[in-house]
Design a protein around this motif. Structure first.
Motif, PDB file in Angstrom:
ATOM      1  N   VAL A 173       0.813  -1.208   0.000  1.00  0.00           N
ATOM      2  CA  VAL A 173       0.000   0.000   0.000  1.00  0.00           C
ATOM      3  C   VAL A 173       0.852   1.267   0.000  1.00  0.00           C
ATOM      4  CG1 VAL A 173      -0.254   0.106   2.527  1.00  0.00           C
ATOM      5  CG2 VAL A 173      -1.989   1.145   1.053  1.00  0.00           C
ATOM      6  N   PHE A 174       1.984   1.223   0.690  1.00  0.00           N
ATOM      7  CA  PHE A 174       2.843   2.404   0.737  1.00  0.00           C
ATOM      8  C   PHE A 174       3.481   2.664  -0.620  1.00  0.00           C
ATOM      9  CE2 PHE A 174       2.892   0.416   4.980  1.00  0.00           C
ATOM     10  CZ  PHE A 174       2.201   1.402   5.668  1.00  0.00           C
ATOM     11  N   ASN A 175       3.875   1.578  -1.300  1.00  0.00           N
ATOM     12  CA  ASN A 175       4.403   1.704  -2.649  1.00  0.00           C
ATOM     13  C   ASN A 175       3.330   2.249  -3.585  1.00  0.00           C
ATOM     14  OD1 ASN A 175       4.705  -0.159  -5.483  1.00  0.00           O
ATOM     15  ND2 ASN A 175       6.510   1.002  -4.844  1.00  0.00           N
ATOM     16  N   ALA A 176       2.077   1.791  -3.396  1.00  0.00           N
ATOM     17  CA  ALA A 176       0.975   2.274  -4.219  1.00  0.00           C
ATOM     18  C   ALA A 176       0.743   3.764  -4.011  1.00  0.00           C
ATOM     19  CB  ALA A 176      -0.303   1.494  -3.888  1.00  0.00           C
ATOM     20  N   LEU A 177       0.715   4.207  -2.770  1.00  0.00           N
ATOM     21  CA  LEU A 177       0.483   5.618  -2.475  1.00  0.00           C
ATOM     22  C   LEU A 177       1.596   6.500  -3.041  1.00  0.00           C
ATOM     23  CD1 LEU A 177      -0.748   5.338   1.224  1.00  0.00           C
ATOM     24  CD2 LEU A 177      -2.145   5.719  -0.815  1.00  0.00           C
ATOM     25  N   ILE A 178       2.841   6.053  -2.903  1.00  0.00           N
ATOM     26  CA  ILE A 178       3.980   6.825  -3.407  1.00  0.00           C
ATOM     27  C   ILE A 178       3.943   6.901  -4.928  1.00  0.00           C
ATOM     28  CG2 ILE A 178       6.490   6.857  -3.637  1.00  0.00           C
ATOM     29  CD1 ILE A 178       6.626   5.615  -0.817  1.00  0.00           C
ATOM     30  N   ARG A 179       3.687   5.757  -5.580  1.00  0.00           N
ATOM     31  CA  ARG A 179       3.668   5.728  -7.038  1.00  0.00           C
ATOM     32  C   ARG A 179       2.504   6.533  -7.614  1.00  0.00           C
ATOM     33  NH1 ARG A 179       4.106  -0.099  -9.507  1.00  0.00           N
ATOM     34  NH2 ARG A 179       3.351   1.189 -11.248  1.00  0.00           N
ATOM     35  N   ILE A 180       1.340   6.421  -6.992  1.00  0.00           N
ATOM     36  CA  ILE A 180       0.197   7.199  -7.468  1.00  0.00           C
ATOM     37  C   ILE A 180       0.499   8.694  -7.383  1.00  0.00           C
ATOM     38  CG2 ILE A 180      -2.208   7.840  -6.967  1.00  0.00           C
ATOM     39  CD1 ILE A 180      -2.635   4.938  -6.052  1.00  0.00           C
ATOM     40  N   THR A 181       1.090   9.098  -6.259  1.00  0.00           N
ATOM     41  CA  THR A 181       1.436  10.516  -6.078  1.00  0.00           C
ATOM     42  C   THR A 181       2.462  10.969  -7.103  1.00  0.00           C
ATOM     43  OG1 THR A 181       0.991  10.366  -3.702  1.00  0.00           O
ATOM     44  CG2 THR A 181       2.340  12.215  -4.454  1.00  0.00           C
ATOM     45  N   ARG A 182       3.491  10.146  -7.321  1.00  0.00           N
ATOM     46  CA  ARG A 182       4.566  10.509  -8.240  1.00  0.00           C
ATOM     47  C   ARG A 182       4.123  10.456  -9.707  1.00  0.00           C
ATOM     48  NH1 ARG A 182       8.169   7.023  -6.661  1.00  0.00           N
ATOM     49  NH2 ARG A 182       7.789   5.472  -8.269  1.00  0.00           N
ATOM     50  N   GLU A 183       3.339   9.437 -10.066  1.00  0.00           N
ATOM     51  CA  GLU A 183       2.988   9.220 -11.467  1.00  0.00           C
ATOM     52  C   GLU A 183       1.724   9.959 -11.902  1.00  0.00           C
ATOM     53  OE1 GLU A 183       2.659   4.998 -11.810  1.00  0.00           O
ATOM     54  OE2 GLU A 183       4.731   4.635 -11.156  1.00  0.00           O
ATOM     55  N   GLU A 184       0.795  10.180 -10.959  1.00  0.00           N
ATOM     56  CA  GLU A 184      -0.491  10.762 -11.346  1.00  0.00           C
ATOM     57  C   GLU A 184      -0.868  12.018 -10.564  1.00  0.00           C
ATOM     58  OE1 GLU A 184      -3.577   7.660 -11.783  1.00  0.00           O
ATOM     59  OE2 GLU A 184      -1.982   6.227 -11.291  1.00  0.00           O
TER      60      GLU A 184
END
Length: 328
Positions: A173-184
């Motif tokens: 979930v932490f990887n998901a939150l970081i990636r969503i923030t960075r990518e989108e």
């Protein structure tokens, strides 16, 4: 629910000493997280059922049992717990538990604190309508706080049904939150926030009213006393009413369920759905009216036990706290 929550959360009987606000919030989150461990497989089946046949009338899964067996066959036993743990050897908070740590902590904490504050000096609880308003306020606030974890949960549970080349492959979930923030962008974490809050208001209103009426009916029948069995039966009845009322709203913004807005992709540079109302229209148009209630059985099977387990855990933790810290 109101009576159960207030009694367990600290002292409606004559305004005795109660636990600190921080403890009320903490216990609410822990209770929700404990219940989630038991109902996560049902939640995953519900999500997959509702996403099945998206954009067409052809359904990937015929029944809830078919969905469960297909997931087990394709993804193994760990597949039904997708989005719950970070990894089998590292049981840290992940999407399912983080949602409870944010949404349920806020929801139950605010509800309990407001309930106690609005209780009369003689221990008289708030009236029915005021209880509903408290519940709706707590639910909407909790939904706002919990939306980022909800977005991550929806994407992680839906990832297994996508073609391998389209899977996002979030590690946790932490990887998901970081990636969503960075990518989108950070605002993507609150995609669908407004309909999610609207759903939370509907759920809390339906749940409070139906639970209170069901519990009172059971007690008045003379066959039940105010115990776990009564709470269980009333919660299951409440779950049936809440499921019927909330599933159409759940399409565009889930509080514990499914969200096509959160999971949508860009098509030719444009979002797949404009808003929650657009989702409703497209589902009815392309998949049929009754598709609004796809996954009804696992949704209901999840909602009832989750409510029961949450409040059983909450009451037991509060009783233990009172016995250990407030008895003197």
């Amino acid at each position: 629910m109101a009576a159960t929550a207030s009694a367990g959360a600290g002292g409606m009987d004559g305004k005795p000493r109660t636990s600190p606000k921080s403890v009320k919030f903490l216990f609410g989150g822990l209770a929700g997280m404990g219940a989630t461990v038991f109902v996560q497989p049902l939640d995953l089946v519900k999500n997959r059922m509702q996403l099945s046949g998206e954009g067409a009338k052809t359904r990937e899964y015929k029944t809830s049992f078919h969905a469960l067996t297909s997931i087990l066959k394709a993804e193994g036993l760990r597949g039904i717990y997708t989005g719950l743990w970070v990894g089998s050897s590292r049981p840290w908070l992940s999407a399912g538990l983080l949602r409870q740590a944010t949404y349920t902590t806020t929801r139950l904490g605010i509800y309990t604190v407001l309930f106690e504050r609005l209780t009369g000096a003689d221990g008289t609880p708030p009236g029915f309508l005021l209880k509903a308003v408290i519940g709706m306020t707590a639910g909407a606030t909790g939904a706002f706080v919990g939306t980022p974890a909800e977005v991550a949960l929806i994407r992680m549970t839906a990832d297994g049904r996508l073609p391998p080349d389209q899977r996002r492959g979030y590690k946790n979930v932490f990887n998901a939150l970081i990636r969503i923030t960075r990518e989108e962008g950070v605002l993507t974490l609150w995609r669908g926030c407004i309909p999610t809050m609207a759903r939370a208001v509907v759920v809390n209103a339906a749940q409070l009213a139906s639970y209170s009426q069901s519990k009172q009916f059971l007690l008045d029948s003379g066959y039940f006393s105010d115990n776990i069995l009564c709470h269980f039966c009333a919660s299951m009845i409440s779950g049936l009413v809440t499921t019927a009322a909330s599933m159409p709203v759940d399409i565009s913004g889930p509080g514990g369920g499914w969200g096509r807005i959160q999971n949508m992709r860009m098509i030719d540079g444009k979002p797949e759905y404009k808003n929650g109302l657009d989702v409703l229209f497209k589902v009815v148009r392309y998949e049929g009216f009754f598709s609004l209630w796809k996954g009804f059985t696992p949704y209901y099977a999840r909602l009832g036990p989750h409510t029961v387990l949450t409040f059983i855990f909450l009451e037991q933790m509060n009783k233990a706290y009172k016995r250990l810290f407030l008895s003197g």
